[in-house]
Enzyme design. Structure first.
Site, PDB file in Angstrom:
ATOM      1  N   LYS A  16       0.826  -1.209   0.000  1.00 20.48           N
ATOM      2  CA  LYS A  16       0.000   0.000   0.000  1.00 20.48           C
ATOM      3  C   LYS A  16       0.865   1.266   0.000  1.00 20.48           C
ATOM      4  O   LYS A  16       2.086   1.200   0.256  1.00 20.48           O
ATOM      5  CB  LYS A  16      -0.928  -0.049   1.218  1.00 20.48           C
ATOM      6  N   TYR A  56     -12.547  -2.837  -3.471  1.00 21.41           N
ATOM      7  CA  TYR A  56     -13.159  -2.775  -2.133  1.00 21.41           C
ATOM      8  C   TYR A  56     -14.687  -2.711  -2.220  1.00 21.41           C
ATOM      9  O   TYR A  56     -15.326  -2.036  -1.409  1.00 21.41           O
ATOM     10  CB  TYR A  56     -12.615  -1.565  -1.374  1.00 21.41           C
ATOM     11  N   ASN A 119      -1.967   0.038   7.212  1.00 26.80           N
ATOM     12  CA  ASN A 119      -1.530  -1.311   7.571  1.00 26.80           C
ATOM     13  C   ASN A 119      -0.686  -2.031   6.518  1.00 26.80           C
ATOM     14  O   ASN A 119      -0.643  -3.254   6.475  1.00 26.80           O
ATOM     15  CB  ASN A 119      -2.722  -2.146   8.057  1.00 26.80           C
ATOM     16  N   HIS A 122      -2.161  -5.390   1.492  1.00 25.88           N
ATOM     17  CA  HIS A 122      -3.426  -6.088   1.277  1.00 25.88           C
ATOM     18  C   HIS A 122      -3.097  -7.502   0.830  1.00 25.88           C
ATOM     19  O   HIS A 122      -2.145  -7.708   0.085  1.00 25.88           O
ATOM     20  CB  HIS A 122      -4.242  -5.398   0.170  1.00 25.88           C
ATOM     21  N   GLU A 133      -9.975 -10.398  -7.619  1.00 26.76           N
ATOM     22  CA  GLU A 133      -9.085  -9.248  -7.422  1.00 26.76           C
ATOM     23  C   GLU A 133      -7.948  -9.229  -8.440  1.00 26.76           C
ATOM     24  O   GLU A 133      -7.584  -8.166  -8.953  1.00 26.76           O
ATOM     25  CB  GLU A 133      -8.527  -9.264  -5.999  1.00 26.76           C
TER      26      GLU A 133
HETATM   27  P1  TYD Z   1     -10.821  -5.442   5.400  1.00 24.54           P
HETATM   28  O1  TYD Z   1     -11.086  -6.024   4.060  1.00 24.54           O
HETATM   29  O2  TYD Z   1     -11.853  -5.623   6.472  1.00 24.54           O
HETATM   30  O3  TYD Z   1      -9.435  -5.994   6.019  1.00 24.54           O
HETATM   31  P2  TYD Z   1      -8.154  -6.708   5.341  1.00 24.54           P
HETATM   32  O4  TYD Z   1      -7.362  -5.642   4.631  1.00 24.54           O
HETATM   33  O5  TYD Z   1      -7.381  -7.273   6.505  1.00 24.54           O
HETATM   34  O6  TYD Z   1      -8.673  -7.777   4.426  1.00 24.54           O
HETATM   35  O7  TYD Z   1     -10.571  -3.855   5.272  1.00 24.54           O
HETATM   36  C1  TYD Z   1      -9.851  -3.350   4.179  1.00 24.54           C
HETATM   37  C2  TYD Z   1      -8.993  -2.209   4.650  1.00 24.54           C
HETATM   38  O8  TYD Z   1      -9.808  -1.145   5.128  1.00 24.54           O
HETATM   39  C3  TYD Z   1      -8.082  -2.559   5.822  1.00 24.54           C
HETATM   40  O9  TYD Z   1      -6.887  -3.194   5.414  1.00 24.54           O
HETATM   41  C4  TYD Z   1      -7.841  -1.198   6.435  1.00 24.54           C
HETATM   42  C5  TYD Z   1      -9.119  -0.429   6.147  1.00 24.54           C
HETATM   43  N1  TYD Z   1      -9.972  -0.365   7.349  1.00 24.54           N
HETATM   44  C6  TYD Z   1     -10.001   0.809   8.089  1.00 24.54           C
HETATM   45  O10 TYD Z   1      -9.304   1.782   7.749  1.00 24.54           O
HETATM   46  N2  TYD Z   1     -10.790   0.887   9.192  1.00 24.54           N
HETATM   47  C7  TYD Z   1     -11.562  -0.167   9.593  1.00 24.54           C
HETATM   48  O11 TYD Z   1     -12.272  -0.050  10.632  1.00 24.54           O
HETATM   49  C8  TYD Z   1     -11.527  -1.382   8.843  1.00 24.54           C
HETATM   50  C9  TYD Z   1     -12.352  -2.592   9.255  1.00 24.54           C
HETATM   51  C10 TYD Z   1     -10.713  -1.439   7.720  1.00 24.54           C
END
Ligand code: TYD
Length: 157
Positions: A16, A56, A119, A122, A133
């Site tokens: 990211k 998304y 974070n 992905h 995807e």
């Molecule tokens: P998600 O698909 O739930 O998680 P992952 O990436 O672990 O599959 O969410 C997508 C992204 O959205 C996540 O990586 C970070 C962002 N996000 C937030 O910013 N706040 C939140 O409360 C959540 C659930 C996700």
């Protein structure tokens, strides 16, 4: 000899924009290389809203989606397709919990980030999601089919 189908499972990994800015691209690639997975596609690109709305699509109505979209379009991402046995589940385990604050040490998020909104990576959450995807981020001919010479050492005969 082509690898059997169970060794050809594929997943989408995105480095990211926060991680590109922080020069963590190599570190992320190295984790998957060291595990033994095979890189079959990779590119640096600036994602646009249309692509991210598809990627998304389950999150479009979430309150955090506007800030997620702003973050994901704030700079380039590196998109990669990794292949190997059980790669979707293994990659999710390596990436760690969505919320970096609770992600286990030893995971990418647990080692390299602090907050859910930044974070680092992905990774697709199921084989079916991965197939969908990958088709959003890559043309079919951008995936390179190649046989890794170490297959007998990573999987056995
Ligand atoms: P998600 O698909 O739930 O998680 P992952 O990436 O672990 O599959 O969410 C997508 C992204 O959205 C996540 O990586 C970070 C962002 N996000 C937030 O910013 N706040 C939140 O409360 C959540 C659930 C996700």
């Amino acid at each position: 000899v082509a690898a059997p189908p169970e060794l050809q499972e594929k997943t989408l990994v995105l480095v990211k924009p926060d991680a590109v800015q922080r020069r963590l691209v190599g570190t992320v690639i190295q984790r998957f290389e060291r595990r033994g997975f095979k890189l079959v596609a990779m590119k640096l690109l600036q994602a646009d809203r249309g692509l991210l709305d598809k990627h998304y699509q389950e999150l479009l109505q979430k309150p955090f989606y506007p800030s997620l979209l702003a973050y994901m379009t704030s700079g380039p991402v590196v998109a990669m397709v990794w292949e190997g046995y059980n790669v979707v589940r293994s990659t999710r385990a390596m990436v760690g919990d969505t919320d970096s604050a609770v992600a286990a040490a030893g995971t990418i998020r647990g080692d390299l980030s602090m907050h859910i909104s930044r974070n680092v990576v992905h990774a697709s959450d199921s084989v079916e999601t991965a197939q969908r995807e990958i088709s959003f981020w890559f043309q079919r001919d951008e995936l390179v089919a190649w046989e890794s010479g170490d297959r007998d050492y990573t999987y056995g005969p």
